[in-house]
Write a protein that holds these residues in place. Structure first.
Motif, short mmCIF file in Angstrom:
data_model
loop_
_atom_site.label_atom_id
_atom_site.label_comp_id
_atom_site.label_asym_id
_atom_site.label_seq_id
_atom_site.Cartn_x
_atom_site.Cartn_y
_atom_site.Cartn_z
N HIS A 261 -6.90 3.24 9.50
CA HIS A 261 -6.35 3.89 8.32
C HIS A 261 -7.32 3.78 7.16
O HIS A 261 -8.06 2.80 7.05
N PRO A 262 -7.31 4.75 6.27
CA PRO A 262 -8.15 4.65 5.09
C PRO A 262 -7.59 3.57 4.16
O PRO A 262 -6.47 3.11 4.34
N ALA A 263 -8.35 3.21 3.16
CA ALA A 263 -7.86 2.24 2.19
C ALA A 263 -6.64 2.83 1.49
O ALA A 263 -6.66 3.98 1.05
N LEU A 264 -5.58 2.06 1.44
CA LEU A 264 -4.33 2.55 0.86
C LEU A 264 -4.26 2.17 -0.61
O LEU A 264 -4.64 1.07 -1.01
N ALA A 265 -3.74 3.09 -1.42
CA ALA A 265 -3.52 2.80 -2.82
C ALA A 265 -2.18 2.09 -2.95
O ALA A 265 -1.15 2.62 -2.55
N ASP A 266 -2.20 0.90 -3.50
CA ASP A 266 -0.98 0.11 -3.60
C ASP A 266 0.09 0.81 -4.42
O ASP A 266 1.28 0.70 -4.13
N HIS A 267 -0.31 1.52 -5.46
CA HIS A 267 0.68 2.19 -6.31
C HIS A 267 1.28 3.43 -5.63
O HIS A 267 2.37 3.85 -5.99
N LEU A 268 0.60 4.00 -4.65
CA LEU A 268 1.14 5.17 -3.94
C LEU A 268 1.95 4.78 -2.72
O LEU A 268 2.83 5.51 -2.28
N LEU B 176 2.39 -4.17 5.54
CA LEU B 176 1.98 -3.76 6.88
C LEU B 176 0.47 -3.51 6.95
O LEU B 176 -0.18 -3.86 7.94
N ALA B 177 -0.08 -2.91 5.91
CA ALA B 177 -1.52 -2.65 5.89
C ALA B 177 -2.30 -3.96 5.91
O ALA B 177 -3.32 -4.07 6.60
N GLU B 178 -1.81 -4.93 5.15
CA GLU B 178 -2.49 -6.23 5.14
C GLU B 178 -2.39 -6.91 6.50
O GLU B 178 -3.36 -7.51 6.97
N LYS B 179 -1.23 -6.83 7.15
CA LYS B 179 -1.07 -7.43 8.48
C LYS B 179 -2.00 -6.76 9.49
O LYS B 179 -2.60 -7.42 10.33
N LEU B 180 -2.12 -5.42 9.38
CA LEU B 180 -3.00 -4.70 10.30
C LEU B 180 -4.46 -5.11 10.07
O LEU B 180 -5.20 -5.33 11.03
N SER B 181 -4.85 -5.20 8.83
CA SER B 181 -6.23 -5.63 8.53
C SER B 181 -6.49 -7.04 9.06
O SER B 181 -7.55 -7.30 9.62
N THR B 182 -5.53 -7.93 8.87
CA THR B 182 -5.66 -9.30 9.37
C THR B 182 -5.77 -9.31 10.89
O THR B 182 -6.60 -10.04 11.46
N CYS B 183 -4.95 -8.49 11.54
CA CYS B 183 -5.00 -8.40 13.00
C CYS B 183 -6.38 -7.94 13.47
O CYS B 183 -6.94 -8.47 14.42
N HIS B 184 -6.94 -6.95 12.77
CA HIS B 184 -8.26 -6.44 13.15
C HIS B 184 -9.34 -7.50 12.96
O HIS B 184 -10.29 -7.57 13.76
N VAL B 185 -9.20 -8.31 11.92
CA VAL B 185 -10.19 -9.36 11.67
C VAL B 185 -10.05 -10.49 12.70
O VAL B 185 -11.06 -10.98 13.22
N GLU B 186 -8.81 -10.87 12.97
CA GLU B 186 -8.58 -12.00 13.88
C GLU B 186 -8.85 -11.66 15.34
O GLU B 186 -9.18 -12.53 16.13
N HIS B 187 -8.70 -10.41 15.69
CA HIS B 187 -8.86 -9.99 17.09
C HIS B 187 -9.94 -8.91 17.18
O HIS B 187 -9.67 -7.75 17.44
N LYS B 188 -11.17 -9.34 16.94
CA LYS B 188 -12.28 -8.40 16.86
C LYS B 188 -12.42 -7.53 18.11
O LYS B 188 -12.72 -6.35 18.01
N TRP B 189 -12.19 -8.10 19.28
CA TRP B 189 -12.36 -7.32 20.51
C TRP B 189 -11.02 -6.87 21.09
O TRP B 189 -10.93 -5.78 21.66
N ALA B 190 -10.00 -7.67 20.94
CA ALA B 190 -8.70 -7.32 21.50
C ALA B 190 -8.10 -6.09 20.82
O ALA B 190 -7.30 -5.37 21.41
N LYS B 191 -8.52 -5.82 19.57
CA LYS B 191 -8.00 -4.64 18.88
C LYS B 191 -8.39 -3.35 19.61
O LYS B 191 -7.67 -2.36 19.55
N PHE B 192 -9.49 -3.38 20.34
CA PHE B 192 -9.92 -2.20 21.08
C PHE B 192 -9.07 -1.96 22.33
O PHE B 192 -9.12 -0.89 22.91
#
Length: 96
Positions: free
Chosen positions: A2-9, A16-32
């Motif tokens: 996803h593109p960077a989300l505007a918090d005010h929009l 959810l966006a923060e959780k997804l970003s965290t998941c991508h960071v924590e699971h560098k290969w499993a995300k694929f």
């Protein structure tokens, strides 16, 4: 991704966006291999719901603006008719 989300929009989807970003960071290969897909799907649903809310609000606002414009057009047409009638009477009076 996803593109960077505007918090005010998208205030309801920030968590959810923060959780997804965290998941991508924590699971560098499993995300694929689909590790973060559930979060991604939830974020897509959230963004879609917020889009619909904004779309409906904008539709109501647009209809209200359109009604104001049409009311002003009607008033202008009435003013033009009154002005034309006044000028016609002036011409008739000056010709007599």
């Amino acid at each position: 991704m996803h593109p960077a989300l505007a918090d005010h929009l998208n205030p309801g989807c920030v968590e959810l966006a923060e959780k997804l970003s965290t998941c991508h960071v924590e699971h560098k290969w499993a995300k694929f291999f689909g590790k973060c897909n559930a979060l991604s799907d939830a974020l897509n649903r959230c963004l879609g719901a917020e889009f619909e809310v904004r779309r409906k609000r904008q539709l109501v606002e647009a209809r209200a603006r359109r009604a104001q414009v049409e009311a002003r057009w009607r008033q202008m047409r009435e003013d033009d008719k009154e002005h034309e009638e006044f000028e016609r009477k002036q011409r008739e009076h000056s010709q007599q």
